[in-house]
Motif scaffolding. Structure first.
Motif, PDB file in Angstrom:
ATOM      1  N   MET A 192      14.361  21.439 -11.544  1.00  0.00           N
ATOM      2  CA  MET A 192      15.158  20.590 -10.636  1.00  0.00           C
ATOM      3  C   MET A 192      16.070  19.666 -11.435  1.00  0.00           C
ATOM      4  SD  MET A 192      15.814  20.049  -7.491  1.00  0.00           S
ATOM      5  CE  MET A 192      16.580  18.839  -6.423  1.00  0.00           C
ATOM      6  N   SER A 193      15.547  19.126 -12.562  1.00  0.00           N
ATOM      7  CA  SER A 193      16.339  18.227 -13.379  1.00  0.00           C
ATOM      8  C   SER A 193      17.502  18.981 -14.019  1.00  0.00           C
ATOM      9  CB  SER A 193      15.463  17.589 -14.468  1.00  0.00           C
ATOM     10  OG  SER A 193      14.901  18.578 -15.310  1.00  0.00           O
ATOM     11  N   LEU A 194      17.268  20.266 -14.380  1.00  0.00           N
ATOM     12  CA  LEU A 194      18.334  21.076 -14.958  1.00  0.00           C
ATOM     13  C   LEU A 194      19.455  21.278 -13.954  1.00  0.00           C
ATOM     14  CD1 LEU A 194      19.272  22.711 -17.406  1.00  0.00           C
ATOM     15  CD2 LEU A 194      18.121  24.705 -16.430  1.00  0.00           C
ATOM     16  N   PHE A 195      19.073  21.556 -12.701  1.00  0.00           N
ATOM     17  CA  PHE A 195      20.071  21.712 -11.641  1.00  0.00           C
ATOM     18  C   PHE A 195      20.839  20.412 -11.444  1.00  0.00           C
ATOM     19  CE2 PHE A 195      21.245  21.123  -7.180  1.00  0.00           C
ATOM     20  CZ  PHE A 195      22.081  22.227  -6.981  1.00  0.00           C
ATOM     21  N   ASP A 196      20.104  19.304 -11.469  1.00  0.00           N
ATOM     22  CA  ASP A 196      20.750  17.994 -11.300  1.00  0.00           C
ATOM     23  C   ASP A 196      21.761  17.731 -12.416  1.00  0.00           C
ATOM     24  OD1 ASP A 196      19.316  17.518  -9.026  1.00  0.00           O
ATOM     25  OD2 ASP A 196      17.746  16.364 -10.018  1.00  0.00           O
ATOM     26  N   ASN A 197      21.388  18.122 -13.647  1.00  0.00           N
ATOM     27  CA  ASN A 197      22.305  17.926 -14.771  1.00  0.00           C
ATOM     28  C   ASN A 197      23.567  18.753 -14.600  1.00  0.00           C
ATOM     29  OD1 ASN A 197      20.587  16.150 -16.073  1.00  0.00           O
ATOM     30  ND2 ASN A 197      19.567  17.756 -17.249  1.00  0.00           N
ATOM     31  N   TYR A 198      23.407  19.994 -14.195  1.00  0.00           N
ATOM     32  CA  TYR A 198      24.555  20.865 -13.967  1.00  0.00           C
ATOM     33  C   TYR A 198      25.419  20.345 -12.823  1.00  0.00           C
ATOM     34  CZ  TYR A 198      22.710  24.489 -17.079  1.00  0.00           C
ATOM     35  OH  TYR A 198      22.282  25.187 -18.172  1.00  0.00           O
ATOM     36  N   ALA A 250      25.632  17.220 -11.769  1.00  0.00           N
ATOM     37  CA  ALA A 250      26.297  15.986 -12.207  1.00  0.00           C
ATOM     38  C   ALA A 250      27.478  16.318 -13.107  1.00  0.00           C
ATOM     39  CB  ALA A 250      25.302  15.089 -12.945  1.00  0.00           C
ATOM     40  N   PHE A 251      27.292  17.300 -13.994  1.00  0.00           N
ATOM     41  CA  PHE A 251      28.378  17.712 -14.882  1.00  0.00           C
ATOM     42  C   PHE A 251      29.535  18.296 -14.081  1.00  0.00           C
ATOM     43  CE2 PHE A 251      30.391  21.078 -17.467  1.00  0.00           C
ATOM     44  CZ  PHE A 251      30.896  20.301 -18.501  1.00  0.00           C
ATOM     45  N   ALA A 252      29.220  19.146 -13.106  1.00  0.00           N
ATOM     46  CA  ALA A 252      30.250  19.757 -12.265  1.00  0.00           C
ATOM     47  C   ALA A 252      31.016  18.702 -11.478  1.00  0.00           C
ATOM     48  CB  ALA A 252      29.626  20.780 -11.317  1.00  0.00           C
ATOM     49  N   THR A 253      30.292  17.696 -10.987  1.00  0.00           N
ATOM     50  CA  THR A 253      30.933  16.619 -10.229  1.00  0.00           C
ATOM     51  C   THR A 253      31.889  15.825 -11.111  1.00  0.00           C
ATOM     52  OG1 THR A 253      28.982  16.424  -8.790  1.00  0.00           O
ATOM     53  CG2 THR A 253      30.533  14.569  -8.822  1.00  0.00           C
ATOM     54  N   THR A 254      31.441  15.521 -12.340  1.00  0.00           N
ATOM     55  CA  THR A 254      32.285  14.783 -13.279  1.00  0.00           C
ATOM     56  C   THR A 254      33.539  15.569 -13.617  1.00  0.00           C
ATOM     57  OG1 THR A 254      30.330  13.718 -14.261  1.00  0.00           O
ATOM     58  CG2 THR A 254      32.368  13.698 -15.552  1.00  0.00           C
ATOM     59  N   VAL A 255      33.367  16.861 -13.899  1.00  0.00           N
ATOM     60  CA  VAL A 255      34.500  17.719 -14.233  1.00  0.00           C
ATOM     61  C   VAL A 255      35.468  17.811 -13.052  1.00  0.00           C
ATOM     62  CG1 VAL A 255      35.209  20.071 -14.827  1.00  0.00           C
ATOM     63  CG2 VAL A 255      33.198  19.066 -15.911  1.00  0.00           C
ATOM     64  N   PHE A 256      34.918  17.971 -11.851  1.00  0.00           N
ATOM     65  CA  PHE A 256      35.759  18.101 -10.660  1.00  0.00           C
ATOM     66  C   PHE A 256      36.601  16.850 -10.441  1.00  0.00           C
ATOM     67  CE2 PHE A 256      36.504  17.552  -6.091  1.00  0.00           C
ATOM     68  CZ  PHE A 256      37.143  18.752  -5.795  1.00  0.00           C
TER      69      PHE A 256
END
Length: 213
Positions: free
Chosen positions: A1-7, A9-15
């Motif tokens: 779940m934490s791995l998904f959250d990291n991805y 969060a990263f996708a949101t930042t990039v977007f």
């Protein structure tokens, strides 16, 4: 779940970062002016070509980022500092600009014909509007220090932004009529503020990494 959250969060930042830099809403008036003498089919064709070309440009720089670093002896920290300054300047100019950005992109008073679509799609639509220096620098910065999964996320996010841009181009006339020129100016300035903050964050991170070398 934490791995998904990291991805996620990263996708949101990039977007948010790439969306603020590309700022597809501010590109609508430019697209409308350059294609004002074309029919709907020609406009759709140019919109398609411009986003595909822009995506290919960002893909090349994102994938070849590490190779470019190796060949030219560039460090990610230096890129972050340079990119942060560049992104901040772009955002600052968007915030303080009092004139319509389309004026600087105007190609003259001659009508643009449908058979000139490929040149218009390449410049100024694909580059520098959709894949300008700020977008290239930011995408490389997000991709260079990450694994293949993060690179895929960057390209997926940019692909989504390109599709959103395509839809905005196609519906540009209706959008301008609905929201008005003043609202578009406010949106552009808000995007500029976000962009300036992202630039400062990139600059601070790059300086921190340089000091730790």
């Amino acid at each position: 779940m934490s791995l998904f959250d990291n991805y996620f969060a990263f996708a949101t930042t990039v977007f948010m970062g790439l969306l603020a830099i590309v700022n597809p809403i501010s590109a609508i008036p430019v697209f409308m002016e350059l294609t004002s003498y074309m029919d709907k089919k020609a406009k759709r064709n140019i919109a398609t070509k411009s986003v595909i070309i822009a995506f290919c440009i960002i893909l090349v720089f994102s994938v070849a980022g590490k190779l470019i670093f190796h060949v030219f002896g560039i460090t990610l920290a230096a890129l972050r500092v340079t990119g942060g300054i560049l992104v901040f300047v772009i955002g600052y100019e968007m915030v303080r600009s009092k004139e319509d950005s389309t004026k600087s992109m105007k190609l003259g008073d001659q009508p643009v014909k449908a058979d000139q679509g490929i040149s218009v799609a390449i410049t100024p639509l694909a580059m520098p509007l959709l894949a300008g220096p700020g977008t290239i620098t930011t995408s490389m910065s997000y991709s260079a220090a990450k694994d293949v999964t993060h690179l895929a996320i960057v390209m997926l996010v940019y692909g989504v932004i390109c599709y959103i841009t395509y839809l905005l181009f196609i519906g540009g006339e209706r959008i301008v009529k609905v929201i008005g020129t003043n609202v578009m100016m406010v949106i552009t300035k808000m995007m500029g503020l976000i962009l300036a903050v992202i630039g400062v964050q990139m600059l601070a991170l790059g300086i921190k990494e340089l000091l730790n070398l």
